[in-house]
Design a protein around this motif. Sequence first.
Motif, PDB file in Angstrom:
ATOM      1  N   GLY A  96    -105.607 -24.040  28.671  1.00  0.00           N
ATOM      2  CA  GLY A  96    -105.233 -24.495  27.346  1.00  0.00           C
ATOM      3  C   GLY A  96    -105.618 -25.949  27.163  1.00  0.00           C
ATOM      4  N   ILE A  97    -105.779 -26.341  25.918  1.00  0.00           N
ATOM      5  CA  ILE A  97    -106.169 -27.716  25.608  1.00  0.00           C
ATOM      6  C   ILE A  97    -105.610 -28.052  24.224  1.00  0.00           C
ATOM      7  CG2 ILE A  97    -108.397 -26.984  24.630  1.00  0.00           C
ATOM      8  CD1 ILE A  97    -109.622 -29.573  25.844  1.00  0.00           C
ATOM      9  N   GLY A  98    -105.360 -29.321  23.975  1.00  0.00           N
ATOM     10  CA  GLY A  98    -104.811 -29.740  22.686  1.00  0.00           C
ATOM     11  C   GLY A  98    -104.677 -31.245  22.644  1.00  0.00           C
ATOM     12  N   SER A  99    -103.447 -31.738  22.650  1.00  0.00           N
ATOM     13  CA  SER A  99    -103.250 -33.188  22.642  1.00  0.00           C
ATOM     14  C   SER A  99    -103.554 -33.801  24.004  1.00  0.00           C
ATOM     15  CB  SER A  99    -101.811 -33.530  22.226  1.00  0.00           C
ATOM     16  OG  SER A  99    -100.877 -32.920  23.101  1.00  0.00           O
ATOM     17  N   THR A 100    -103.666 -32.958  25.031  1.00  0.00           N
ATOM     18  CA  THR A 100    -104.122 -33.377  26.352  1.00  0.00           C
ATOM     19  C   THR A 100    -105.200 -32.415  26.826  1.00  0.00           C
ATOM     20  OG1 THR A 100    -102.363 -32.102  27.426  1.00  0.00           O
ATOM     21  CG2 THR A 100    -101.918 -34.441  26.996  1.00  0.00           C
ATOM     22  N   MET A 101    -105.958 -32.839  27.842  1.00  0.00           N
ATOM     23  CA  MET A 101    -107.109 -32.053  28.279  1.00  0.00           C
ATOM     24  C   MET A 101    -106.713 -30.757  28.977  1.00  0.00           C
ATOM     25  SD  MET A 101    -110.274 -33.108  30.808  1.00  0.00           S
ATOM     26  CE  MET A 101    -109.208 -33.790  32.079  1.00  0.00           C
ATOM     27  N   HIS A 102    -105.777 -30.824  29.906  1.00  0.00           N
ATOM     28  CA  HIS A 102    -105.416 -29.641  30.687  1.00  0.00           C
ATOM     29  C   HIS A 102    -103.993 -29.211  30.370  1.00  0.00           C
ATOM     30  CE1 HIS A 102    -108.678 -30.195  33.987  1.00  0.00           C
ATOM     31  NE2 HIS A 102    -109.054 -29.337  33.060  1.00  0.00           N
ATOM     32  N   GLN A 103    -103.854 -28.005  29.863  1.00  0.00           N
ATOM     33  CA  GLN A 103    -102.549 -27.439  29.545  1.00  0.00           C
ATOM     34  C   GLN A 103    -102.511 -25.987  30.011  1.00  0.00           C
ATOM     35  OE1 GLN A 103    -101.914 -27.771  25.305  1.00  0.00           O
ATOM     36  NE2 GLN A 103    -101.990 -30.000  25.285  1.00  0.00           N
ATOM     37  N   THR A 126    -108.180 -29.194  12.253  1.00  0.00           N
ATOM     38  CA  THR A 126    -109.281 -29.899  11.601  1.00  0.00           C
ATOM     39  C   THR A 126    -109.798 -31.016  12.487  1.00  0.00           C
ATOM     40  OG1 THR A 126    -108.411 -29.386   9.398  1.00  0.00           O
ATOM     41  CG2 THR A 126    -109.929 -31.243   9.565  1.00  0.00           C
ATOM     42  N   ARG A 127    -108.883 -31.750  13.104  1.00  0.00           N
ATOM     43  CA  ARG A 127    -109.276 -32.806  14.035  1.00  0.00           C
ATOM     44  C   ARG A 127    -109.991 -32.222  15.259  1.00  0.00           C
ATOM     45  NH1 ARG A 127    -103.456 -35.934  14.077  1.00  0.00           N
ATOM     46  NH2 ARG A 127    -103.518 -36.759  11.937  1.00  0.00           N
ATOM     47  N   ALA A 128    -109.504 -31.068  15.728  1.00  0.00           N
ATOM     48  CA  ALA A 128    -110.111 -30.432  16.895  1.00  0.00           C
ATOM     49  C   ALA A 128    -111.569 -30.074  16.636  1.00  0.00           C
ATOM     50  CB  ALA A 128    -109.320 -29.183  17.281  1.00  0.00           C
ATOM     51  N   LYS A 129    -111.871 -29.663  15.418  1.00  0.00           N
ATOM     52  CA  LYS A 129    -113.250 -29.337  15.077  1.00  0.00           C
ATOM     53  C   LYS A 129    -114.142 -30.574  15.173  1.00  0.00           C
ATOM     54  CE  LYS A 129    -112.045 -25.481  12.018  1.00  0.00           C
ATOM     55  NZ  LYS A 129    -112.118 -24.928  10.647  1.00  0.00           N
ATOM     56  N   LEU A 155    -110.211 -37.407  20.554  1.00  0.00           N
ATOM     57  CA  LEU A 155    -110.507 -38.083  19.298  1.00  0.00           C
ATOM     58  C   LEU A 155    -109.387 -37.775  18.311  1.00  0.00           C
ATOM     59  CD1 LEU A 155    -112.557 -39.672  17.497  1.00  0.00           C
ATOM     60  CD2 LEU A 155    -113.534 -37.443  16.871  1.00  0.00           C
ATOM     61  N   ASP A 156    -108.800 -38.817  17.746  1.00  0.00           N
ATOM     62  CA  ASP A 156    -107.717 -38.650  16.767  1.00  0.00           C
ATOM     63  C   ASP A 156    -106.598 -37.745  17.304  1.00  0.00           C
ATOM     64  OD1 ASP A 156    -108.918 -40.306  14.898  1.00  0.00           O
ATOM     65  OD2 ASP A 156    -110.016 -38.649  13.960  1.00  0.00           O
ATOM     66  N   GLY A 157    -106.309 -37.893  18.590  1.00  0.00           N
ATOM     67  CA  GLY A 157    -105.171 -37.197  19.175  1.00  0.00           C
ATOM     68  C   GLY A 157    -105.402 -35.775  19.623  1.00  0.00           C
ATOM     69  N   ILE A 204    -115.635 -21.041  17.940  1.00  0.00           N
ATOM     70  CA  ILE A 204    -116.155 -21.991  18.926  1.00  0.00           C
ATOM     71  C   ILE A 204    -116.183 -23.370  18.288  1.00  0.00           C
ATOM     72  CG2 ILE A 204    -118.084 -22.601  20.412  1.00  0.00           C
ATOM     73  CD1 ILE A 204    -118.972 -19.654  20.288  1.00  0.00           C
ATOM     74  N   LEU A 205    -115.530 -24.329  18.922  1.00  0.00           N
ATOM     75  CA  LEU A 205    -115.463 -25.682  18.381  1.00  0.00           C
ATOM     76  C   LEU A 205    -116.540 -26.598  18.949  1.00  0.00           C
ATOM     77  CD1 LEU A 205    -111.597 -26.301  18.386  1.00  0.00           C
ATOM     78  CD2 LEU A 205    -113.030 -25.198  16.644  1.00  0.00           C
ATOM     79  N   THR A 206    -117.086 -26.265  20.106  1.00  0.00           N
ATOM     80  CA  THR A 206    -118.003 -27.173  20.808  1.00  0.00           C
ATOM     81  C   THR A 206    -119.455 -26.752  20.652  1.00  0.00           C
ATOM     82  OG1 THR A 206    -117.311 -25.989  22.807  1.00  0.00           O
ATOM     83  CG2 THR A 206    -116.376 -28.172  22.450  1.00  0.00           C
ATOM     84  N   LEU A 207    -119.862 -26.539  19.403  1.00  0.00           N
ATOM     85  CA  LEU A 207    -121.271 -26.315  19.082  1.00  0.00           C
ATOM     86  C   LEU A 207    -121.848 -27.591  18.490  1.00  0.00           C
ATOM     87  CD1 LEU A 207    -121.134 -22.804  17.360  1.00  0.00           C
ATOM     88  CD2 LEU A 207    -122.038 -23.335  19.626  1.00  0.00           C
TER      89      LEU A 207
END
Length: 260
Positions: A176-183, A11-14, A105-107, A251-254
Motif C-alpha cells: 500500500g502507498i499514500g501519505s507515506t511510501m510503504h503501507q 487528484t494529488r496522487a495522479k 508531492l503535496d502530501g 495506473i498513476l505512474t504513466l
Amino acid sequence: MIEILTRTQLTRAKATGALVADILHTLKSRSVPGTNLLEIDRWAKEMIVEAGAQSCYVDYAPSFGRGPFGHYICTAVNDAVLHGRPHDYTLADGDLLTLDLAVLLDGVAADAAISFLVGDAKPPESVALISATERALAAGIAAAGPGARIGDISHAIGTVLSEAGYPVNTEFGGHGIGSTMHQDPHVANRGRPGRGYTLRPGLLLALEPWIMADTDELVTDQDGWTLRSATGCRTAHSEHTIAITDDGAEILTLPRHAQP
C-alpha cells in the motif's frame, strides 16, 4: 496502516504518479553506455527538487537497511534487483539496469520501477526477464478492482512469473502507498486467489513483480542495502502505482505523453 484516499488526495496522487513516471522516462533516455550511476542519482535529485517534491529514499531507514539510504533513486545493475544503492559504476553496453523511484508531492507518494537494457546489445535471456515482469505487472493490474482480494493480484502475478519458468521470492513485494511510501497491505508476488484484504475505491497500491533468472534467494551487498541474486544471475523489476476506482484500477505512474 491501510489508508483510503479522499478525492482530493487522489487528484494529488495522479500528479505525483505522473512526476515519477516522467522522471523515470527522462532518466532512461539518459542512461547510455558511459553513464555513471551517481550521475543518474544527481539528475533524479535535480528533477525532484525542481518539481518541489521530496525523495522518499534519502532519509529512508527501515530495519533491513544499514542506516539512511542517502540517495534519491535506486539503481540496480544486472544481478542487483532491489534497493540498489547508487555508486561509482559506469554503465556498459548490454547492462540490465533497473531504476526504482518513489517521490512525495503535496502530501501523497507514488512509486514505480522500470528495467531496461543499456545500449544496443539485447541478450535474449535479459529481454525475456524484463518481458516477464511487465506481463506479470499487467496481469496484477487487470486483477485489481473494488471487491477483489489482495490474493487475486498475487495469484495473477505469480502465475505469469511461474509459467515463464522463474522462481518467485515472496519476502519483498508490492505494498500500500499514500501519505507515506510503504503501507499495508503487503502484496506478495505469489498467492492464493480469494484471500486477503478486500480492495476498496481510494486504495493506492504499488505493484512490483521482480524476478531472478535461476534462484529465489537474495544476498545483501556490502553497502548494506543492495539486494542481489544469490547465484549472480540477472534480474528484472517492473512497478506501477495504481488507484482502485469504482470500476477497476487506474495506473498513476504513466509518463504524461503516454496518458490518454
